[in-house]
Design a protein around this motif. Structure first.
Motif: not given
Length: 351
Positions: A266-267, A273-276, A334-335, A341-343
């Protein structure tokens, strides 16, 4: 069945590899992803995971890497990226149970546009560990398509059982050959009825995860199956040919628990490849096809957050929102996402 020279060569190399493994004793870990230090800047409102010392465990959280030798006769699967099909990663087709699951499972997406009914055979519904067979076949077929091989147009795939066991990090003893036969029977017997499209085709009829399977070559000494043929369902075959597949981390095959494997899927599917990616606990339970009570499921999730075994992703639980968040382990990505500002993690920390 008369054994071919090629198969005799494979069997001899398999025996030699096993003897070499026994002589070496314990093997070193080839993978360095799981257990890495957590990224900096964990959200403030997420409940901190319990310390590792509180987890009651007398064995390693991950299965050992059983095969250092990466040598095959027909194809070296370790040169391929392991693939999982997007359709079964999205829908909860496989049971988390380790005992025969004879219940009919009905699932519908949150928007109501996709539905799924899974009906088991008398042997039970296909399990998360049975899915290893499909991942192996999908990986081979995807590689063949990428190489424009003509045989990739055929739904029937032949593979060497020893190669499959090594590629999916399984022991190569006689018991595993019997387990594979049981897995193939459950995959054939589990019936799917869905309106989820694969390859742009919507199928609304009952079909098995695989159409058929057959042992095509056995060892003359102990009747152990050497080569197997599996015919994929049109539904899964369409997904592969439409390249509706995702690369998965090899440490997936080291995850001990079915729930761990499903959470990683699921993750990988939703976070990618997105942050979360965040999801409510009740919805997560449905997507995992977990039969446990919500309270028990919550306890399991907290335990797995503390264990921190998922490849590529970390998992945290927020008690205030009763919500689970998956985010990538790669600190640089992640950083960068937070800095852009998209996370969603930025909103959690400073919102």
């Amino acid at each position: 069945m008369k054994n071919s020279k090629a198969m005799e060569n494979i069997q001899a190399r398999a025996n030699a590899a096993l003897a070499a493994q026994a002589a070496r004793g314990e093997q070193s870990d080839l993978f360095g992803d799981v257990g890495a230090a957590p990224p900096v800047g964990e959200p403030a409102d997420i409940e901190p995971a319990p310390t590792r010392g509180r987890i009651k465990a007398k064995r390693e959280r991950l299965l050992p890497v059983r095969h250092v030798e990466r040598d095959f006769f027909l194809c070296d699967m370790f040169d391929y990226a392991m693939k999982d099909d997007g359709a079964s990663m999205e829908a909860p087709i496989f049971t988390l149970a380790t005992r025969p699951d004879l219940t009919v499972w009905n699932w519908q997406s949150k928007d109501g546009n996709r539905s799924l009914t899974v009906t088991p055979s008398v042997l039970g519904r296909a399990t998360m560990f049975d899915k290893d067979v499909l991942i192996y076949i999908v990986s081979q077929m995807t590689e063949a398509l990428n190489c424009d091989r003509e045989d990739a147009k055929n739904r029937t795939v032949r593979f060497i059982v020893y190669d499959y066991l090594v590629s999916t990090n399984k022991p190569t003893g006689g018991a595993e050959y019997k387990r594979l036969e049981s897995s193939l029977e459950r995959l054939r017997g589990t019936s799917i009825k869905t309106d989820i499209k694969t390859g742009g085709v919507r199928v609304k009829e009952g079909f098995g995860l695989i159409d058929s399977w057959a042992i095509v070559e056995k060892s003359p000494e102990d009747e152990r199956m050497i080569a197997v043929e599996v015919t994929l369902s049109k539904w899964l075959f369409n997904a592969v040919h439409a390249h509706e597949v995702l690369t998965i981390h090899r440490n997936y095959f080291r995850l001990r628990k079915p729930l761990e494997r499903r959470l990683y899927e699921l993750a990988r599917k939703h976070c990618g490849s997105q942050s979360s990616w965040s999801i409510g606990l009740e919805l997560l339970r449905e997507k995992c096809s977990a039969n446990s009570h919500l309270r028990s499921f919550r306890s399991q999730i907290k335990e797995l957050c503390a264990a921190d075994t998922l490849p590529e992703y970390r998992m945290t639980y927020c008690s205030e929102k009763d919500q689970v968040t998956f985010y990538i382990r790669d600190a640089k990505k992640l950083i960068a996402a937070v800095a852009s500002g998209k996370s969603p993690l930025l909103e959690k920390k400073f919102g």
